[in-house]
Design a protein around this motif. Structure first.
Motif, PDB file in Angstrom:
ATOM      1  N   PHE A  85     -17.082   2.391 -22.200  1.00  0.00           N
ATOM      2  CA  PHE A  85     -16.341   1.952 -21.020  1.00  0.00           C
ATOM      3  C   PHE A  85     -15.028   2.727 -20.929  1.00  0.00           C
ATOM      4  CE2 PHE A  85     -18.943  -1.835 -21.957  1.00  0.00           C
ATOM      5  CZ  PHE A  85     -19.567  -1.975 -20.728  1.00  0.00           C
ATOM      6  N   GLY A  86     -14.675   3.112 -19.720  1.00  0.00           N
ATOM      7  CA  GLY A  86     -13.420   3.833 -19.520  1.00  0.00           C
ATOM      8  C   GLY A  86     -12.235   2.912 -19.324  1.00  0.00           C
ATOM      9  N   ASP A  87     -12.485   1.621 -19.075  1.00  0.00           N
ATOM     10  CA  ASP A  87     -11.393   0.691 -18.792  1.00  0.00           C
ATOM     11  C   ASP A  87     -11.571  -0.584 -19.595  1.00  0.00           C
ATOM     12  OD1 ASP A  87     -13.715  -0.022 -17.369  1.00  0.00           O
ATOM     13  OD2 ASP A  87     -12.534  -1.257 -15.995  1.00  0.00           O
ATOM     14  N   MET A  88     -10.482  -1.336 -19.743  1.00  0.00           N
ATOM     15  CA  MET A  88     -10.517  -2.568 -20.526  1.00  0.00           C
ATOM     16  C   MET A  88     -11.318  -3.660 -19.840  1.00  0.00           C
ATOM     17  SD  MET A  88      -8.982  -2.135 -23.395  1.00  0.00           S
ATOM     18  CE  MET A  88      -8.694  -3.835 -23.914  1.00  0.00           C
ATOM     19  N   ALA A  89     -11.425  -3.589 -18.514  1.00  0.00           N
ATOM     20  CA  ALA A  89     -12.191  -4.601 -17.783  1.00  0.00           C
ATOM     21  C   ALA A  89     -13.695  -4.378 -17.912  1.00  0.00           C
ATOM     22  CB  ALA A  89     -11.788  -4.602 -16.312  1.00  0.00           C
ATOM     23  N   ASN A  90     -14.092  -3.264 -18.501  1.00  0.00           N
ATOM     24  CA  ASN A  90     -15.507  -2.913 -18.704  1.00  0.00           C
ATOM     25  C   ASN A  90     -16.275  -2.801 -17.398  1.00  0.00           C
ATOM     26  OD1 ASN A  90     -16.220  -4.525 -21.945  1.00  0.00           O
ATOM     27  ND2 ASN A  90     -14.825  -2.904 -21.350  1.00  0.00           N
ATOM     28  N   LYS A  91     -15.595  -2.285 -16.364  1.00  0.00           N
ATOM     29  CA  LYS A  91     -16.263  -2.063 -15.077  1.00  0.00           C
ATOM     30  C   LYS A  91     -16.705  -0.618 -14.897  1.00  0.00           C
ATOM     31  CE  LYS A  91     -13.761  -5.769 -12.663  1.00  0.00           C
ATOM     32  NZ  LYS A  91     -12.868  -6.111 -11.528  1.00  0.00           N
ATOM     33  N   MET A  92     -16.107   0.307 -15.659  1.00  0.00           N
ATOM     34  CA  MET A  92     -16.419   1.724 -15.520  1.00  0.00           C
ATOM     35  C   MET A  92     -17.155   2.196 -16.762  1.00  0.00           C
ATOM     36  SD  MET A  92     -15.125   2.047 -12.585  1.00  0.00           S
ATOM     37  CE  MET A  92     -15.431   3.788 -12.370  1.00  0.00           C
ATOM     38  N   GLU A  93     -18.465   2.243 -16.691  1.00  0.00           N
ATOM     39  CA  GLU A  93     -19.266   2.670 -17.839  1.00  0.00           C
ATOM     40  C   GLU A  93     -19.598   4.150 -17.718  1.00  0.00           C
ATOM     41  OE1 GLU A  93     -23.168   1.289 -20.452  1.00  0.00           O
ATOM     42  OE2 GLU A  93     -22.821   0.447 -18.457  1.00  0.00           O
ATOM     43  N   LEU A  94     -19.241   4.896 -18.740  1.00  0.00           N
ATOM     44  CA  LEU A  94     -19.508   6.322 -18.770  1.00  0.00           C
ATOM     45  C   LEU A  94     -20.816   6.569 -19.503  1.00  0.00           C
ATOM     46  CD1 LEU A  94     -15.952   7.587 -19.773  1.00  0.00           C
ATOM     47  CD2 LEU A  94     -16.868   7.245 -17.489  1.00  0.00           C
ATOM     48  N   PRO A  95     -21.711   7.365 -18.947  1.00  0.00           N
ATOM     49  CA  PRO A  95     -22.998   7.628 -19.603  1.00  0.00           C
ATOM     50  C   PRO A  95     -22.823   8.444 -20.871  1.00  0.00           C
ATOM     51  CG  PRO A  95     -22.757   8.991 -17.650  1.00  0.00           C
ATOM     52  CD  PRO A  95     -21.601   8.049 -17.645  1.00  0.00           C
ATOM     53  N   SER A  96     -23.798   8.397 -21.744  1.00  0.00           N
ATOM     54  CA  SER A  96     -23.769   9.174 -22.971  1.00  0.00           C
ATOM     55  C   SER A  96     -23.842  10.669 -22.650  1.00  0.00           C
ATOM     56  CB  SER A  96     -24.934   8.787 -23.883  1.00  0.00           C
ATOM     57  OG  SER A  96     -26.174   9.065 -23.244  1.00  0.00           O
ATOM     58  N   ILE A  97     -23.326  11.484 -23.552  1.00  0.00           N
ATOM     59  CA  ILE A  97     -23.333  12.925 -23.339  1.00  0.00           C
ATOM     60  C   ILE A  97     -23.778  13.622 -24.623  1.00  0.00           C
ATOM     61  CG2 ILE A  97     -21.595  13.035 -21.523  1.00  0.00           C
ATOM     62  CD1 ILE A  97     -19.508  13.652 -23.651  1.00  0.00           C
ATOM     63  N   THR A  98     -24.480  14.714 -24.456  1.00  0.00           N
ATOM     64  CA  THR A  98     -24.873  15.593 -25.559  1.00  0.00           C
ATOM     65  C   THR A  98     -24.456  17.008 -25.190  1.00  0.00           C
ATOM     66  OG1 THR A  98     -26.778  14.197 -26.130  1.00  0.00           O
ATOM     67  CG2 THR A  98     -26.756  16.451 -26.987  1.00  0.00           C
ATOM     68  N   LEU A  99     -23.621  17.612 -26.020  1.00  0.00           N
ATOM     69  CA  LEU A  99     -23.076  18.932 -25.741  1.00  0.00           C
ATOM     70  C   LEU A  99     -23.382  19.877 -26.901  1.00  0.00           C
ATOM     71  CD1 LEU A  99     -19.563  17.831 -24.418  1.00  0.00           C
ATOM     72  CD2 LEU A  99     -21.579  18.387 -23.057  1.00  0.00           C
ATOM     73  N   VAL A 100     -23.552  21.149 -26.564  1.00  0.00           N
ATOM     74  CA  VAL A 100     -23.897  22.170 -27.553  1.00  0.00           C
ATOM     75  C   VAL A 100     -22.821  23.250 -27.558  1.00  0.00           C
ATOM     76  CG1 VAL A 100     -25.577  23.937 -28.210  1.00  0.00           C
ATOM     77  CG2 VAL A 100     -26.368  21.726 -27.324  1.00  0.00           C
ATOM     78  N   ASP A 101     -22.408  23.660 -28.751  1.00  0.00           N
ATOM     79  CA  ASP A 101     -21.466  24.759 -28.934  1.00  0.00           C
ATOM     80  C   ASP A 101     -22.143  25.855 -29.752  1.00  0.00           C
ATOM     81  OD1 ASP A 101     -19.469  23.056 -27.773  1.00  0.00           O
ATOM     82  OD2 ASP A 101     -19.199  22.132 -29.742  1.00  0.00           O
ATOM     83  N   ALA A 102     -21.653  27.074 -29.646  1.00  0.00           N
ATOM     84  CA  ALA A 102     -22.256  28.175 -30.393  1.00  0.00           C
ATOM     85  C   ALA A 102     -21.240  29.268 -30.646  1.00  0.00           C
ATOM     86  CB  ALA A 102     -23.458  28.737 -29.641  1.00  0.00           C
ATOM     87  N   THR A 103     -21.500  30.062 -31.674  1.00  0.00           N
ATOM     88  CA  THR A 103     -20.653  31.201 -31.984  1.00  0.00           C
ATOM     89  C   THR A 103     -21.500  32.333 -32.538  1.00  0.00           C
ATOM     90  OG1 THR A 103     -18.718  31.939 -33.248  1.00  0.00           O
ATOM     91  CG2 THR A 103     -20.168  30.375 -34.323  1.00  0.00           C
ATOM     92  N   LEU A 104     -21.045  33.545 -32.306  1.00  0.00           N
ATOM     93  CA  LEU A 104     -21.683  34.747 -32.844  1.00  0.00           C
ATOM     94  C   LEU A 104     -20.577  35.718 -33.232  1.00  0.00           C
ATOM     95  CD1 LEU A 104     -24.754  36.663 -31.522  1.00  0.00           C
ATOM     96  CD2 LEU A 104     -22.623  37.909 -31.922  1.00  0.00           C
TER      97      LEU A 104
END
Length: 694
Positions: free
Chosen positions: A621-640
């Protein structure tokens, strides 16, 4: 040494000569791989992580360079219990870090960095850092006022007898152009005088139209080491940031959810290019002094003066619902100056009584903060989201808030680290006095607040022969709460307490370290609305976070290194007149990450190194009132990276690297602080750089 046995003067001198290199090695020898062995963050002594009865994560110089981190938030994103850049990383005003569910303060070389209002939370330059240490759980017993989740201690690059010559040039996403250098070494043949000079300059846009990410950084330092017992180091730094407009908040409809016209682009700019600006300068000068009197007593004094100035004006989304595609805006300005002095005196004694070895530290620290803040806001012209047209003349709004704050904090602490055979026991206590005075320059009123608090910590570790170290600890914290209740009574500090158990594992003869911890953390005296007096607060709130953390880092062979972490957090507002039973903002249940680094040691690909990481953050939740739910995220990083010497011997010292964050360019909402405002997370960023070391 047993205190009943007094060595001769010659023997004492030999002991001192033997002990001094051990301390230096313990602090610096674990920077050549991903695996750290020691940290000063939890005890202010060079204590091994295995003997520390509290969870600590360390990001070494090797890892910082391999991932080419661009912020402190990026540096800690692969550690357990931590959400670095938890607003998504696109807002360049802050380095917001959440530890065990609470905002974490940043320290530089053990002294707290200045914090002002929203324009005064700086972003230290990661290229100037040697390592990053994350102390999890209450830390007030050695550092004074702090949130209960923990703190981030940044260790800057310092003078060294080793010769360092490095220059780098890089290009990247958003028309990024950057150059940096790092020079250091001994000035004289004996190495008594040493220096370090680190610098960086960047000119860059951002993922947002008309955005800026420009900075200039210089950090000179100088050390004088007349003997193995005495060292004096002067440290300075200057950072100037030109960020344009970073308040690019957007409505939830059109970002978090679809609007009738679709989604607002991540590049959409809510401000006015001719009006917006954000210039922030951060300056510091200080020193570190250490003298070892004999084989028992060592004295240290660390001092720093910080100054931060922010000149900020911007046009932004007002928070009103869109009317069709029309966005109402507001104009604002911030003028802020924060100055602070901090000094920490430490007397450390190492001795034995019978079979018990003691490492006792007595400390006295003092910090003074002088903060001036002016803010103004008023309505501005509207903007069409579907067809934005910029160029409206904007006037600076009148001042609506003007404050001057002075704060003094003094703390006296004592700590005893005891060792008996395979048992290590730590007991610490501290007494703090905090006095603050806030002047409202518009109303000509002054609010004074005096707080005193005792905090303590106790921990026990068992050091098994096979490298296992189960531990248990209890620790407390406090943090002053500005303001007063309906009756005019000043608020008491919020307090925190934590029970933690866990096991650390450092296999014998294997370069790796694993920590498994479980904790129960409670913050009390939290402000909540006063049901009898609307518009006022009372201190009857309480927040509890329980969690499990697993983190492992290992060098499996000369080619392969990995770092993995998993975090489970169960956060709950246990007492409140507003949000009882809710989940505190920004706390996900699950967070996981994995980073793998492989370097080809021979064959046709010799000199090539590749790395890849994946990060998962659960719904929150983005707020204390629990009205703004943010979805889960999966992110990828890489280096060469590639060592060009393997291609041609005359290119010795030349290396090339490419780093990518959010490799697959996932679009996501980084945070929604309320039902009115959301911000996108950072899109894909790619940086290519070439460096030369000689």
């Amino acid at each position: 040494m047993n205190i009943t046995s007094i060595p001769s003067e010659t023997q004492a001198e030999e002991n001192v000569k033997m002990l001094a290199p051990i301390i230096v090695q313990a602090e610096g020898a674990d920077e050549s791989t991903y695996v750290a062995k020691t940290s000063r963050a939890a005890t202010k002594t060079a204590t091994s992580l295995l003997e520390t009865p509290q969870a600590i994560s360390v990001v070494t110089k090797t890892e910082l360079e391999a991932r080419n981190v661009q912020s402190v938030g990026e540096a800690v994103r692969y550690n357990s219990g931590v959400l670095g850049d938890y607003w998504g990383g696109a807002d360049l005003r802050y380095d917001k870090t959440l530890i065990r569910g609470f905002d974490a303060a940043q320290y530089l070389n053990g002294l707290k960095l200045s914090e002002g209002h929203f324009a005064g939370l700086g972003r230290p330059e990661p290229y100037g850092l040697q390592r990053v240490e994350v102390l999890k759980g209450p830390s007030s017993v050695l550092y004074g006022q702090n949130a209960p989740g923990g703190l981030v201690n940044l260790v800057s690059k310092k003078p060294t007898a080793e010769t360092i010559r490095e220059i780098n040039v890089s290009l990247g996403s958003s028309d990024r152009r950057q150059g940096s250098f790092d020079f250091g070494g001994a000035i004289d043949a004996e190495g008594e005088f040493q220096y370090r000079l680190v610098g960086l300059a960047r000119d860059s846009a951002t993922q947002t139209d008309y955005g800026k990410n420009n900075r200039q950084y210089i950090a000179p330092s100088f050390s004088w080491e007349p003997s193995s017992d005495t060292k004096f180091t002067i440290l300075g730094s200057y950072l100037r940031e030109d960020l344009g407009n970073q308040v690019n908040v957007l409505p939830p409809i059109g970002t978090l959810t679809h609007a009738p016209f679709g989604r607002i682009p991540t590049s959409f700019y809510t401000g006015e290019p001719s009006f917006d600006k954000f210039i922030r300068t951060s300056k510091s000068i200080g020193y570190e002094f250490q003298h070892r009197f004999d084989d028992v007593w060592t004295f240290r004094q660390n001092f720093r003066h910080d100054r931060q100035d922010a000149d900020y004006r911007y046009v932004s989304y007002s928070g009103a619902p869109l009317v069709g595609t029309t966005m109402r805006r507001k104009r604002s300005f911030v003028d802020q100056n924060v100055s602070s002095f901090a000094v920490d005196n430490q007397a450390e004694a190492e001795f034995s009584i019978g079979r018990v070895d003691h490492d006792v530290m007595i400390g006295l620290d003092y910090r003074y903060i002088d903060s001036s803040f002016r803010f103004g806001t008023a309505a501005a012209s509207s903007l069409d989201v579907a067809n934005p047209v910029y160029g409206t003349l904007v006037q600076v709004p009148p001042t609506t808030r003007s404050e001057q704050t002075d704060q003094h904090q003094a703390g006296l602490y004592i700590q005893d680290q005891m060792r008996l055979d395979k048992w290590a026991f730590t007991l610490s206590g501290r007494y703090d006095m905090v006095d603050s005075s806030t002047s409202n320059r518009l109303k000509n009123t002054v609010v004074d607040q005096d707080d005193e608090k005792f905090t303590w910590r106790a921990g026990l570790v068992y050091l098994a022969d096979n490298g296992l170290a189960p531990y248990a600890s209890y620790s407390t914290s406090f943090e002053p709460t500005p303001g007063s209740d309906f009756g005019g009574t000043a608020f008491e500090p919020t307090t925190g307490e934590q029970y933690e158990i866990g096991v650390k594992y450092q296999p014998i003869g294997f370069d790796s370290f694993v920590t498994l911890s479980a904790y129960d953390l409670t913050q009390k005296n939290v402000t909540t609305s006063d049901p009898d007096n609307p518009g006022f607060d009372v201190q009857t709130g309480e927040t509890r976070v329980r969690g499990i953390e697993l983190e492992g880092v290992a060098v499996l062979n000369d080619s392969l290194s990995l770092k993995a972490s998993y975090t489970y957090m169960d956060g709950k507002v246990t007492e409140s007149n507003d949000y009882e039973g809710n989940v505190p903002a920004q706390i996900p249940h699950h967070v996981a990450s994995l980073w793998v680094d492989y370097a080809f040691a021979d064959g046709p690909l010799e000199g090539l190194g590749i790395g890849a990481g994946v990060r998962y953050v659960d719904e929150r939740f983005g707020d204390m009132a629990n009205k703004m739910e943010l979805p889960s995220i999966t992110l990828v990083d890489a280096t060469l990276r590639y060592d060009l010497e393997k291609l041609a011997p005359e290119l010795e010292g030349v290396n090339f690297r490419v780093n990518a964050s959010n490799l697959f360019d996932k679009t996501y909402v980084g945070q929604c602080a309320s039902t009115r405002y959301c911000q996108y997370g950072a899109r894909r960023t790619v940086t290519a750089s070439i460096g030369y070391k000689w």
